[in-house]
Design a protein around this motif. Structure first.
Motif, PDB file in Angstrom:
ATOM      1  N   ASN A  66      -2.723  -2.284  -4.940  1.00  0.00           N
ATOM      2  CA  ASN A  66      -2.697  -1.883  -3.531  1.00  0.00           C
ATOM      3  C   ASN A  66      -3.420  -0.553  -3.336  1.00  0.00           C
ATOM      4  OD1 ASN A  66      -0.921   0.158  -4.277  1.00  0.00           O
ATOM      5  ND2 ASN A  66       0.888  -0.811  -3.406  1.00  0.00           N
ATOM      6  N   VAL A  68      -2.411   2.536  -2.656  1.00  0.00           N
ATOM      7  CA  VAL A  68      -1.545   3.714  -2.707  1.00  0.00           C
ATOM      8  C   VAL A  68      -1.527   4.297  -4.115  1.00  0.00           C
ATOM      9  CG1 VAL A  68       0.813   4.571  -2.380  1.00  0.00           C
ATOM     10  CG2 VAL A  68      -0.055   2.727  -0.920  1.00  0.00           C
ATOM     11  N   ASP A  93       5.591  -0.946  -7.485  1.00  0.00           N
ATOM     12  CA  ASP A  93       4.514  -1.541  -6.696  1.00  0.00           C
ATOM     13  C   ASP A  93       3.388  -0.585  -6.331  1.00  0.00           C
ATOM     14  OD1 ASP A  93       6.370  -0.205  -5.149  1.00  0.00           O
ATOM     15  OD2 ASP A  93       6.056  -1.451  -3.385  1.00  0.00           O
ATOM     16  N   HIS A  94       3.555   0.732  -6.548  1.00  0.00           N
ATOM     17  CA  HIS A  94       2.488   1.693  -6.263  1.00  0.00           C
ATOM     18  C   HIS A  94       1.947   2.285  -7.566  1.00  0.00           C
ATOM     19  CE1 HIS A  94       3.343   1.260  -2.143  1.00  0.00           C
ATOM     20  NE2 HIS A  94       4.229   2.233  -1.985  1.00  0.00           N
ATOM     21  N   LYS A 136      -4.593   5.763   0.312  1.00  0.00           N
ATOM     22  CA  LYS A 136      -3.365   6.503   0.599  1.00  0.00           C
ATOM     23  C   LYS A 136      -2.965   7.289  -0.644  1.00  0.00           C
ATOM     24  CE  LYS A 136      -1.592   3.003   3.839  1.00  0.00           C
ATOM     25  NZ  LYS A 136      -0.433   2.137   4.171  1.00  0.00           N
ATOM     26  N   ARG A 231       8.333   6.247   1.095  1.00  0.00           N
ATOM     27  CA  ARG A 231       7.763   4.898   0.987  1.00  0.00           C
ATOM     28  C   ARG A 231       7.620   4.253   2.368  1.00  0.00           C
ATOM     29  NH1 ARG A 231       7.621   1.996  -3.622  1.00  0.00           N
ATOM     30  NH2 ARG A 231       8.304   0.112  -2.532  1.00  0.00           N
ATOM     31  N   ALA A 232       8.618   4.464   3.215  1.00  0.00           N
ATOM     32  CA  ALA A 232       8.540   3.894   4.567  1.00  0.00           C
ATOM     33  C   ALA A 232       7.392   4.523   5.349  1.00  0.00           C
ATOM     34  CB  ALA A 232       9.866   4.121   5.296  1.00  0.00           C
ATOM     35  N   ILE A 234       4.611   5.803   4.045  1.00  0.00           N
ATOM     36  CA  ILE A 234       3.363   5.269   3.485  1.00  0.00           C
ATOM     37  C   ILE A 234       3.085   3.880   4.035  1.00  0.00           C
ATOM     38  CG2 ILE A 234       2.261   4.469   1.362  1.00  0.00           C
ATOM     39  CD1 ILE A 234       3.817   6.689  -0.122  1.00  0.00           C
ATOM     40  N   SER A 235       4.122   3.053   4.040  1.00  0.00           N
ATOM     41  CA  SER A 235       3.966   1.673   4.515  1.00  0.00           C
ATOM     42  C   SER A 235       3.575   1.618   5.987  1.00  0.00           C
ATOM     43  CB  SER A 235       5.268   0.907   4.280  1.00  0.00           C
ATOM     44  OG  SER A 235       5.176  -0.416   4.753  1.00  0.00           O
ATOM     45  N   ALA A 236       4.116   2.532   6.791  1.00  0.00           N
ATOM     46  CA  ALA A 236       3.854   2.517   8.236  1.00  0.00           C
ATOM     47  C   ALA A 236       2.496   3.112   8.590  1.00  0.00           C
ATOM     48  CB  ALA A 236       4.951   3.274   8.969  1.00  0.00           C
ATOM     49  N   SER A 237       1.883   3.842   7.672  1.00  0.00           N
ATOM     50  CA  SER A 237       0.598   4.473   7.969  1.00  0.00           C
ATOM     51  C   SER A 237      -0.553   3.502   7.733  1.00  0.00           C
ATOM     52  CB  SER A 237       0.406   5.727   7.111  1.00  0.00           C
ATOM     53  OG  SER A 237       0.343   5.397   5.748  1.00  0.00           O
ATOM     54  N   SER A 239      -4.330   2.424   6.459  1.00  0.00           N
ATOM     55  CA  SER A 239      -5.268   2.793   5.402  1.00  0.00           C
ATOM     56  C   SER A 239      -6.508   3.450   5.977  1.00  0.00           C
ATOM     57  CB  SER A 239      -5.669   1.556   4.590  1.00  0.00           C
ATOM     58  OG  SER A 239      -4.576   1.068   3.850  1.00  0.00           O
TER      59      SER A 239
END
Length: 345
Positions: A66, A68, A93-94, A136, A231-232, A234-237, A239
């Protein structure tokens, strides 16, 4: 922790004492106490010449596909607790990169670990290459302040920084804008060497790090909540918050390659290419050229960057008439190189 050196200027003693007292009163009540000491080593190469990998320090990585990466360049016994935070945020996962000191050396007698290489000088090759591949980038650091529980937010990626700040605040953590010496806004800061040349830097006070690394039920719960908020965010931002981008890259090439396998892009003079490039051997010279061809296969624009070791690049396409074009990446030096970037169009 990132430091900027300060120059001292002479002044009359009485006035100096008064001014110094005023400054200290302001400083200690508003920003974290930091040392202005210089690093012992100017870069990773100097550090590696004096310390043994696998004994004095370790480098640990996790690579995921991914966009990140979580950085911890002052882990282990440099900025205590940052290693645990990096791993908690990255989970499985990162991608992450950790430089961890196994020893504490303090020749300066100022409480600063000699294996600390500041963010703007940290150029360990694996760290640079891993960071360059991601959009990210989040860098975890430790700030002074044993009685304070604060996260100072910095970095050039204001989009992701603001979202992470909101998520941390909502989770009950105290978040403040980073003071200048911790701001992470230098383009030379490793957090700003991803594909977009914009990252996020978190400076976490010792008081909060002690809470997060505590081997207790409460400590583990707080670490999970803290990492979950990041993490939330990062996920909401996004790329690519600045618009449409075609990501490209090669881990090792000596000649050249076409972006998008030679397919055309619809480009204007406002579009640009941005990213990081380096020879595989960072002591060599890398010279990489972008060639823009029109529909008649005529070369209409050429942009080149050259440097010893890794360098960032931003090539504007100003002067290019709006239309369809192909872009080729050419290794002019011939030294095996890698490149990661994006075409913003």
């Amino acid at each position: 922790m990132h430091f900027d050196s300060k120059n001292k200027k002479g002044m009359p003693m009485k006035k100096a004492v008064f001014v110094l007292g005023s400054l200290l009163a302001f400083t200690f009540s508003n920003i974290p106490s930091v040392s202005a000491a210089e690093d012992v080593y100017a870069n990773y190469e100097e550090l590696a010449a004096h310390h043994q990998l696998g004994e004095d320090y370790d480098i640990t990585t996790q690579s995921r596909s991914n966009d990140v990466i979580i950085l911890g360049i002052h882990g282990g016994r440099i900025e205590t607790g940052t290693s645990e935070i990096v791993k908690a945020v990255a989970q499985d996962d990162h991608s992450y990169y950790l430089f961890e000191a196994n020893i504490f050396v303090d020749s300066n007698q100022d409480g600063r670990n000699d294996l600390h290489v500041t963010s703007t000088h940290f150029d360990e090759p694996t760290a640079i290459k891993m960071t360059a591949q991601k959009n990210k980038v989040v860098s975890i650091h430790g700030a002074a302040g044993s009685s304070e529980k604060i996260v100072y937010m910095g970095g050039l990626n204001t989009h992701m920084k603001n979202i992470i700040s909101d998520k941390l605040s909502q989770a009950g953590f105290r978040v403040e804008p980073a003071p200048p010496e911790l701001a992470g806004t230098s383009p030379n800061n490793i957090c700003n060497k991803g594909r977009t040349l914009k990252g996020v830097q978190l400076e976490i006070t010792r008081g909060l790090r002690d809470v997060l690394r505590a081997d207790t039920e409460e400590g583990r719960a707080q670490l999970a909540k803290f990492a979950g908020a990041i993490r939330a965010g990062i996920s909401a931002s996004l790329s690519h918050p600045d618009g449409r981008t075609y990501d490209f890259g090669s881990s090792n090439f000596s000649y050249g390659f076409w972006l998008n396998d030679g397919k055309e892009f619809y480009l204007t003079g406002d579009d640009y290419l941005i990213g990081v490039q380096s020879p595989v051997n960072p002591k060599q010279t890398g010279k990489i050229r972008f060639e823009v061809y029109d529909r008649n296969n005529r070369l209409v624009l050429s942009k080149t960057d050259e440097a010893v070791g890794h360098t960032t690049f931003k090539h504007t396409l100003s002067g290019l008439a709006t239309g369809y074009y192909k872009i080729k990446v050419v290794n002019v030096s011939g030294n095996a190189s890698w490149i990661y970037g994006g075409l913003h169009y």
